[in-house]
Design a protein around this motif. Structure first.
Motif, mmCIF file in Angstrom:
data_model
loop_
_atom_site.group_PDB
_atom_site.id
_atom_site.type_symbol
_atom_site.label_atom_id
_atom_site.label_comp_id
_atom_site.label_asym_id
_atom_site.label_seq_id
_atom_site.Cartn_x
_atom_site.Cartn_y
_atom_site.Cartn_z
ATOM 1 N N ASP A 1 -3.645 10.234 8.213
ATOM 2 C CA ASP A 1 -3.869 10.894 6.928
ATOM 3 C C ASP A 1 -5.170 11.695 6.890
ATOM 4 O OD1 ASP A 1 -5.871 8.997 6.611
ATOM 5 O OD2 ASP A 1 -4.763 7.801 5.171
ATOM 6 N N GLY A 2 -6.010 11.566 7.912
ATOM 7 C CA GLY A 2 -7.230 12.371 7.966
ATOM 8 C C GLY A 2 -8.308 11.979 6.979
ATOM 9 N N GLY A 3 -8.248 10.770 6.446
ATOM 10 C CA GLY A 3 -9.286 10.300 5.526
ATOM 11 C C GLY A 3 -8.938 10.435 4.065
ATOM 12 N N TYR A 4 -7.729 10.897 3.767
ATOM 13 C CA TYR A 4 -7.263 10.955 2.377
ATOM 14 C C TYR A 4 -5.736 10.865 2.404
ATOM 15 C CZ TYR A 4 -6.430 15.857 3.618
ATOM 16 O OH TYR A 4 -6.014 17.008 4.237
ATOM 17 N N ASP A 5 -5.152 10.459 1.287
ATOM 18 C CA ASP A 5 -3.716 10.182 1.250
ATOM 19 C C ASP A 5 -2.878 11.321 0.691
ATOM 20 O OD1 ASP A 5 -3.772 7.473 2.261
ATOM 21 O OD2 ASP A 5 -4.758 6.938 0.382
ATOM 22 N N MET A 6 -3.455 12.147 -0.148
ATOM 23 C CA MET A 6 -2.687 13.240 -0.745
ATOM 24 C C MET A 6 -3.624 14.290 -1.321
ATOM 25 S SD MET A 6 -1.293 11.024 -4.005
ATOM 26 C CE MET A 6 -1.134 9.540 -2.991
ATOM 27 N N VAL A 7 -3.065 15.466 -1.576
ATOM 28 C CA VAL A 7 -3.808 16.556 -2.212
ATOM 29 C C VAL A 7 -3.092 16.903 -3.507
ATOM 30 C CG1 VAL A 7 -4.643 18.911 -2.016
ATOM 31 C CG2 VAL A 7 -4.526 17.466 0.016
ATOM 32 N N THR B 1 -0.129 13.219 2.639
ATOM 33 C CA THR B 1 -0.396 13.442 4.057
ATOM 34 C C THR B 1 0.559 12.587 4.877
ATOM 35 O OG1 THR B 1 -2.042 11.662 4.070
ATOM 36 C CG2 THR B 1 -2.839 13.892 3.630
ATOM 37 N N LYS B 2 0.567 12.798 6.189
ATOM 38 C CA LYS B 2 1.400 11.987 7.051
ATOM 39 C C LYS B 2 0.889 10.553 7.068
ATOM 40 C CE LYS B 2 2.795 15.744 10.132
ATOM 41 N NZ LYS B 2 2.830 16.242 11.534
ATOM 42 N N ARG B 3 1.814 9.609 7.060
ATOM 43 C CA ARG B 3 1.442 8.197 6.985
ATOM 44 C C ARG B 3 0.643 7.741 8.199
ATOM 45 N NH1 ARG B 3 6.215 4.276 5.682
ATOM 46 N NH2 ARG B 3 4.427 2.870 5.618
ATOM 47 N N HIS C 1 0.816 -1.217 0.000
ATOM 48 C CA HIS C 1 0.000 0.000 0.000
ATOM 49 C C HIS C 1 0.848 1.264 0.000
ATOM 50 C CE1 HIS C 1 -3.537 2.502 0.632
ATOM 51 N NE2 HIS C 1 -2.844 3.164 1.545
ATOM 52 N N TYR C 2 1.940 1.264 0.737
ATOM 53 C CA TYR C 2 2.800 2.446 0.780
ATOM 54 C C TYR C 2 3.395 2.738 -0.599
ATOM 55 C CZ TYR C 2 6.795 5.423 1.897
ATOM 56 O OH TYR C 2 7.720 6.438 1.912
ATOM 57 N N ASP C 3 3.868 1.679 -1.272
ATOM 58 C CA ASP C 3 4.399 1.857 -2.626
ATOM 59 C C ASP C 3 3.291 2.275 -3.595
ATOM 60 O OD1 ASP C 3 6.988 1.220 -1.926
ATOM 61 O OD2 ASP C 3 6.716 -0.921 -2.296
ATOM 62 N N PHE C 4 2.100 1.744 -3.383
ATOM 63 C CA PHE C 4 0.974 2.092 -4.244
ATOM 64 C C PHE C 4 0.680 3.594 -4.165
ATOM 65 C CE2 PHE C 4 -3.668 2.380 -5.093
ATOM 66 C CZ PHE C 4 -3.660 1.869 -6.387
ATOM 67 N N GLU C 5 0.715 4.140 -2.969
ATOM 68 C CA GLU C 5 0.498 5.581 -2.802
ATOM 69 C C GLU C 5 1.571 6.387 -3.535
ATOM 70 O OE1 GLU C 5 0.220 6.744 1.245
ATOM 71 O OE2 GLU C 5 -1.443 5.396 1.716
ATOM 72 N N ARG C 6 2.803 5.949 -3.428
ATOM 73 C CA ARG C 6 3.894 6.676 -4.076
ATOM 74 C C ARG C 6 3.786 6.589 -5.604
ATOM 75 N NH1 ARG C 6 9.638 5.431 -2.047
ATOM 76 N NH2 ARG C 6 9.058 3.257 -2.409
ATOM 77 N N ILE C 7 3.317 5.460 -6.094
ATOM 78 C CA ILE C 7 3.109 5.302 -7.538
ATOM 79 C C ILE C 7 2.015 6.247 -8.019
ATOM 80 C CG2 ILE C 7 2.196 3.716 -9.290
ATOM 81 C CD1 ILE C 7 3.687 1.466 -7.771
ATOM 82 N N VAL C 8 0.910 6.290 -7.289
ATOM 83 C CA VAL C 8 -0.194 7.179 -7.657
ATOM 84 C C VAL C 8 0.266 8.633 -7.654
ATOM 85 C CG1 VAL C 8 -2.428 8.096 -6.884
ATOM 86 C CG2 VAL C 8 -2.026 5.620 -6.912
ATOM 87 N N ARG C 9 1.037 8.997 -6.642
ATOM 88 C CA ARG C 9 1.541 10.374 -6.578
ATOM 89 C C ARG C 9 2.377 10.698 -7.810
ATOM 90 N NH1 ARG C 9 6.155 12.986 -2.689
ATOM 91 N NH2 ARG C 9 5.781 15.170 -3.260
ATOM 92 N N LYS C 10 3.267 9.771 -8.198
ATOM 93 C CA LYS C 10 4.144 10.008 -9.357
ATOM 94 C C LYS C 10 3.328 10.127 -10.639
ATOM 95 C CE LYS C 10 8.484 10.475 -10.515
ATOM 96 N NZ LYS C 10 9.491 9.401 -10.382
ATOM 97 N N LEU C 11 2.292 9.328 -10.779
ATOM 98 C CA LEU C 11 1.454 9.384 -11.978
ATOM 99 C C LEU C 11 0.735 10.727 -12.093
ATOM 100 C CD1 LEU C 11 -0.115 5.791 -11.982
ATOM 101 C CD2 LEU C 11 1.800 6.628 -13.360
ATOM 102 N N THR D 1 -7.472 24.379 -8.708
ATOM 103 C CA THR D 1 -8.312 23.293 -8.204
ATOM 104 C C THR D 1 -7.505 22.403 -7.276
ATOM 105 O OG1 THR D 1 -7.769 21.966 -10.173
ATOM 106 C CG2 THR D 1 -9.802 23.262 -10.221
ATOM 107 N N ALA D 2 -8.169 21.925 -6.221
ATOM 108 C CA ALA D 2 -7.539 21.010 -5.262
ATOM 109 C C ALA D 2 -8.351 19.719 -5.213
ATOM 110 C CB ALA D 2 -7.469 21.651 -3.883
ATOM 111 N N HIS D 3 -7.666 18.615 -5.415
ATOM 112 C CA HIS D 3 -8.335 17.321 -5.450
ATOM 113 C C HIS D 3 -7.806 16.441 -4.326
ATOM 114 C CE1 HIS D 3 -9.510 18.528 -9.548
ATOM 115 N NE2 HIS D 3 -8.252 18.883 -9.697
ATOM 116 N N LEU D 4 -8.707 15.923 -3.515
ATOM 117 C CA LEU D 4 -8.305 14.944 -2.513
ATOM 118 C C LEU D 4 -8.168 13.591 -3.192
ATOM 119 C CD1 LEU D 4 -10.609 15.772 0.544
ATOM 120 C CD2 LEU D 4 -8.416 16.796 -0.099
#
Length: 220
Positions: free
Chosen positions: A122-128, A117-119, A96-106, A137-140
């Motif tokens: 995360d407050g209900g979402y992984d990144m902005v 967000t902090k691992r 899952h951690y690598d999956f988040e980093r892959i999504v961020r890079k894409l 525009t800001a997308h959660l």
């Protein structure tokens, strides 16, 4: 040990060897070559012989592996993306951690400024993901990995609550597998198309393919 590098960058380095002459200059020098990787170096032996391992008339060049990585600008996340590109099934076993980093890079490849967000909380979402424009525009973005169980409606509705709470432009929920039938029926509709984006495994693989061909100059 293995390495992954842009084909164009590797070829550029190999061409430095190409100026060395052989007894038969008509035969291409790169017809036969052998790679050995030791202590961060790639040792490349090239020859015109059929059996390069037994040949003594060829030449040898040493290319710094780190230099190749630097020139091609391929990092560890790019390597994970390339592995998924070459073997799509690996998307289901990605941590899952690598999956988040892959999504961020894409999403960075799509022109977004992405802040994770902090691992721990995360407050209900992984990144902005923020995209500048006349109206920024800001997308959660929320990432969920699955192996066999589809992503259910409770997780999607919990994410929708967070979008409303933070007044984000839209929300993007991404899974490496698929969404359940009730999620598809209720939320993959025109009523939510400008508010909530759901990306499943097949659509994510399309993003992977686009990223690899555009930024990593790689093709199978």
């Amino acid at each position: 040990m293995k390495f992954i590098v842009s084909s164009s960058v590797l070829l550029k380095n190999l061409q430095h060897i190409n100026s060395v002459g052989f007894d038969n200059p008509i035969v291409p020098i790169l017809e036969n070559f052998l790679f050995r990787i030791t202590d961060g170096h790639i040792k490349v032996q090239v020859d015109t012989k059929e059996s390069i391992e037994q040949s003594t008339s060829g030449i040898t060049a040493v290319i710094l592996l780190n230099e190749l990585r630097k020139q091609s600008q391929i990092d560890d996340i790019d390597e994970l993306i390339l592995e998924i590109y070459k073997n799509n099934k690996k998307i289901y076993s990605t941590h899952h951690y690598d999956f988040e980093r892959i999504v961020r890079k894409l999403f960075m490849g799509l022109g977004y400024d992405v802040t994770p967000t902090k691992r721990t909380r995360d407050g209900g979402y992984d990144m902005v993901a923020v995209q500048d424009g006349i109206i920024p525009t800001a997308h959660l973005i929320e990432c969920k990995t699955r192996k066999k169980t589809p992503l259910g409606i409770e997780l999607v509705e919990r994410f929708l609550f967070k979008i409303n709470e933070l007044k984000a432009s839209t929300g993007v929920m991404i899974t490496n597998f698929r969404f359940s039938a009730d999620v598809i029926k209720k939320y993959m509709t025109k009523a939510y198309q400008h508010y909530l984006k759901l990306i499943d495994g097949p659509e994510l693989l399309t993003m992977v393919n686009s990223y690899v061909t555009k930024f990593l100059n790689y093709s199978l």
